[in-house]
Write an enzyme that holds these catalytic residues in place. Structure first.
Site, PDB file in Angstrom:
ATOM      1  CG  ASP A 388      -1.936  -1.041   1.231  1.00  0.00           C
ATOM      2  OD1 ASP A 388      -2.127  -1.661   0.175  1.00  0.00           O
ATOM      3  OD2 ASP A 388      -2.570  -1.263   2.282  1.00  0.00           O
TER       4      ASP A 388
HETATM    5  P1  NAP Z   1       0.918  -4.070   3.155  1.00  0.00           P
HETATM    6  O1  NAP Z   1       0.185  -3.102   2.317  1.00  0.00           O
HETATM    7  O2  NAP Z   1       0.185  -4.754   4.242  1.00  0.00           O
HETATM    8  O3  NAP Z   1       1.536  -5.179   2.162  1.00  0.00           O
HETATM    9  C1  NAP Z   1       2.310  -6.215   2.649  1.00  0.00           C
HETATM   10  C2  NAP Z   1       2.819  -7.011   1.454  1.00  0.00           C
HETATM   11  O4  NAP Z   1       3.766  -7.941   1.945  1.00  0.00           O
HETATM   12  C3  NAP Z   1       1.746  -7.798   0.740  1.00  0.00           C
HETATM   13  O5  NAP Z   1       1.661  -7.357  -0.588  1.00  0.00           O
HETATM   14  C4  NAP Z   1       2.213  -9.262   0.780  1.00  0.00           C
HETATM   15  O6  NAP Z   1       2.080  -9.826  -0.524  1.00  0.00           O
HETATM   16  C5  NAP Z   1       3.666  -9.136   1.196  1.00  0.00           C
HETATM   17  N1  NAP Z   1       4.115 -10.201   2.111  1.00  0.00           N
HETATM   18  C6  NAP Z   1       3.464 -10.721   3.164  1.00  0.00           C
HETATM   19  N2  NAP Z   1       4.194 -11.676   3.752  1.00  0.00           N
HETATM   20  C7  NAP Z   1       5.341 -11.748   3.045  1.00  0.00           C
HETATM   21  C8  NAP Z   1       6.502 -12.555   3.147  1.00  0.00           C
HETATM   22  N3  NAP Z   1       6.644 -13.484   4.109  1.00  0.00           N
HETATM   23  N4  NAP Z   1       7.499 -12.378   2.255  1.00  0.00           N
HETATM   24  C9  NAP Z   1       7.380 -11.451   1.256  1.00  0.00           C
HETATM   25  N5  NAP Z   1       6.304 -10.657   1.112  1.00  0.00           N
HETATM   26  C10 NAP Z   1       5.290 -10.810   1.996  1.00  0.00           C
HETATM   27  O7  NAP Z   1       2.216  -3.438   3.810  1.00  0.00           O
HETATM   28  P2  NAP Z   1       2.783  -1.952   3.818  1.00  0.00           P
HETATM   29  O8  NAP Z   1       3.109  -1.505   2.426  1.00  0.00           O
HETATM   30  O9  NAP Z   1       3.862  -1.957   4.854  1.00  0.00           O
HETATM   31  O10 NAP Z   1       1.572  -1.049   4.270  1.00  0.00           O
HETATM   32  C11 NAP Z   1       1.107  -1.008   5.607  1.00  0.00           C
HETATM   33  C12 NAP Z   1      -0.386  -0.902   5.613  1.00  0.00           C
HETATM   34  O11 NAP Z   1      -0.840  -1.035   6.964  1.00  0.00           O
HETATM   35  C13 NAP Z   1      -0.895   0.431   5.094  1.00  0.00           C
HETATM   36  O12 NAP Z   1      -2.070   0.248   4.349  1.00  0.00           O
HETATM   37  C14 NAP Z   1      -1.218   1.180   6.369  1.00  0.00           C
HETATM   38  O13 NAP Z   1      -2.215   2.156   6.207  1.00  0.00           O
HETATM   39  C15 NAP Z   1      -1.700   0.048   7.251  1.00  0.00           C
HETATM   40  N6  NAP Z   1      -1.625   0.453   8.661  1.00  0.00           N
HETATM   41  C16 NAP Z   1      -0.402   0.669   9.220  1.00  0.00           C
HETATM   42  C17 NAP Z   1      -0.337   1.159  10.500  1.00  0.00           C
HETATM   43  C18 NAP Z   1       0.993   1.495  11.123  1.00  0.00           C
HETATM   44  O14 NAP Z   1       0.982   2.145  12.176  1.00  0.00           O
HETATM   45  N7  NAP Z   1       2.093   1.105  10.542  1.00  0.00           N
HETATM   46  C19 NAP Z   1      -1.495   1.362  11.234  1.00  0.00           C
HETATM   47  C20 NAP Z   1      -2.732   1.121  10.630  1.00  0.00           C
HETATM   48  C21 NAP Z   1      -2.766   0.649   9.338  1.00  0.00           C
HETATM   49  P3  NAP Z   1       2.064 -11.422  -0.725  1.00  0.00           P
HETATM   50  O15 NAP Z   1       0.927 -11.926   0.081  1.00  0.00           O
HETATM   51  O16 NAP Z   1       1.900 -11.596  -2.175  1.00  0.00           O
HETATM   52  O17 NAP Z   1       3.382 -11.935  -0.246  1.00  0.00           O
END
Ligand code: NAP
Length: 461
Positions: A388
């Site tokens: 994301d």
């Molecule tokens: P993300 O959007 O959750 O994407 C994670 C990606 O990691 C997925 O595409 C997944 O694809 C891949 N993945 C999962 N396990 C894996 C593994 N073992 N090896 C390789 N790839 C793997 O992560 P992000 O880009 O870090 O975004 C964070 C999200 O969390 C945002 O939408 C944010 O708004 C939300 N959020 C964060 C917080 C905070 O405080 N950080 C709080 C609330 C919400 P595959 O399944 O194809 O592997």
């Protein structure tokens, strides 16, 4: 004189809390900040015991010891990706503690015919019970949703909001009843029960996807409840520490909301994740696969590489392998930096902590604002388990739940190398066009395995 001394110790502890918060704001000083905060808290607890109930020192000492053992075990056993659940439980217990403190103090008044609680006592104990009980039951629901022990989707049946509104109204009316009849044990017990139900009703319609924000908000509530409990038992240090937790929780909640470009109202009432967002995005384009040797060749020929870590890196626990890869390409003369999105991962600071675990130098870590312009001059953007936070649709697609969220401009790099297991979507459940761009290639597999394979392939190029 003795009271003055205790007040000075409380003041010292409060200063310790301020210093702790200040130091926690930088990864370099966070450990020291944590230590100073713990020391200040120990000082405050000791002074409170000595000032009020020195005879309870032994019993409280044993509780502190048991609590510390549980804390050490949890810190070692709970995976970093499960940290939000652990924080939810801690918040819930904090809320429950405030309820118990207020109830205990109220019971003392109820059974003492010589004292009549004043309006301030009635108000602060009411407030402490309401906010504490909402924090307790709301945190339990947040925990169950995150742990997937109950459905993570928003649960909203018809008439539920009206019912929640009614319960809220009853809670407010109970304040008037308590002020008028401050020794009525029945009203007080009913209040605790109703507020517990209210906590469940407030959190149950929020999707699992928004739980990290809810947890941060509940963290703030637990501080506010503790602050009210401080008024109930007349403890300045509890008022100060509760207010600090309350204020920092609110600040964190606001930061998380603005980093996701969502309002708090949208998080609480938006039922985010209730739509089938996956199917709303239309047909998927194929992703071009990079085998490890492809990735190794591109990386070894680059001058400037920006690494974007995400949630998948934490799931795979590949931070040390990432450092090995970075060291290997740095050895070839490549300039390496890390782009940290404020909500990458599942909790604020998630990536900073993860990378610090692997001793990745702080000076190589850059926030979104600092590094975004750099992607245009980068040869490679290496995306590891992030989705994301690099989704270009956040800039252009008004129908996307990510629209308006500031993202890392990884698509502007000459080549984008992505490491992910398959076609899994990110947290928001939407397709990511970055992965299908002409300049993108995906190394499929668990991040740790992919990194090991690319490091080995680097030895062959
Ligand atoms: P993300 O959007 O959750 O994407 C994670 C990606 O990691 C997925 O595409 C997944 O694809 C891949 N993945 C999962 N396990 C894996 C593994 N073992 N090896 C390789 N790839 C793997 O992560 P992000 O880009 O870090 O975004 C964070 C999200 O969390 C945002 O939408 C944010 O708004 C939300 N959020 C964060 C917080 C905070 O405080 N950080 C709080 C609330 C919400 P595959 O399944 O194809 O592997």
């Amino acid at each position: 004189m003795i009271n003055f001394l205790f007040d000075m110790v409380y003041l010292l502890a409060a200063v310790g809390f301020f210093i702790c918060l200040k130091l926690l704001s930088s990864p370099k000083t966070a450990r020291l900040g944590n230590f100073i905060g713990a020391l200040a808290m120990a000082l405050a607890v000791l002074a409170t015991l000595l000032a009020n109930k020195p005879q309870a020192l032994g019993a409280v000492g044993i509780s502190v010891l048991l609590g510390s053992i549980v804390g050490v075990i949890m810190a070692q056993r709970v995976a970093m990706t499960a940290m939000p659940q652990m924080v939810a439980m801690f918040n819930g217990l904090g809320g429950l503690a405030s309820v118990l403190v207020a109830c205990g103090e109220a019971l003392r008044y109820f059974y003492d015919p010589l004292v009549q609680p004043g309006a301030l006592f009635s108000f602060t104990s009411w407030f402490s019970v309401v906010v504490g009980a909402i924090t307790f039951s709301g945190s339990i629901i947040a925990f169950l949703k995150l742990q997937e022990l109950m459905p993570t989707r928003p649960i909203l049946v018809s008439g539920q909001r009206l019912f929640t509104g009614l319960i809220f109204l009853v809670t407010m009316v109970s304040l008037v009843l308590i002020i008028n009849a401050p020794k009525d044990l029945f009203i007080f017990s009913m209040l605790a029960l109703i507020a517990t139900v209210l906590g469940v009703l407030l959190v149950i319609p929020i999707g699992g996807a928004d739980m990290p924000v809810v947890i941060s908000l509940l963290n703030s509530y637990s501080g506010i409840a503790a602050m009210a409990a401080g008024f109930v038992v007349n403890s300045n240090i509890l008022i100060i520490s509760g207010a600090l937790v309350g204020a920092s929780g609110v600040i964190l909640t606001r930061l998380m909301c603005s980093a996701m470009n969502r309002s708090l109202m949208n998080v609480i009432f938006g039922a985010f994740g209730s739509l089938d967002q996956a199917s709303a995005s239309g047909e998927e384009k194929p992703m071009k696969e990079f085998v490890p040797i492809d990735a190794a060749m591109v990386l070894s020929n680059a001058n400037k590489v920006i690494i974007v870590p995400g949630y998948g890196l934490a799931v795979s626990q590949a931070q040390r392998n990432l450092r090995d890869l970075a060291d290997a390409i740095k050895h070839l003369g490549v300039q390496v930096s890390y782009a940290i999105h404020p909500v990458a991962g599942r909790m604020p600071g998630h990536m900073n902590v993860l990378l610090a675990e692997a001793d990745i130098p702080y000076q190589e870590l850059f926030d979104l604002d600092e590094i975004n312009a750099e992607f245009e001059t980068a040869d490679v953007a290496l995306i590891i388990g992030a989705n994301d936070v690099v989704n270009p649709s956040a800039r252009t697609d008004k129908s996307s739940p990510l629209f308006g969220m500031p993202i890392l401009n990884a698509d502007k790099a000459k080549t984008v190398i992505v490491m992910k297991r398959g076609k899994g979507r990110g947290f928001a459940g939407v397709e990511n066009t970055l992965f299908t761009l002409d300049n993108s290639g995906v190394v499929f597999g668990d991040a740790k395995q992919s990194l090991i394979k690319v490091i080995n392939a680097l030895k062959e190029v």
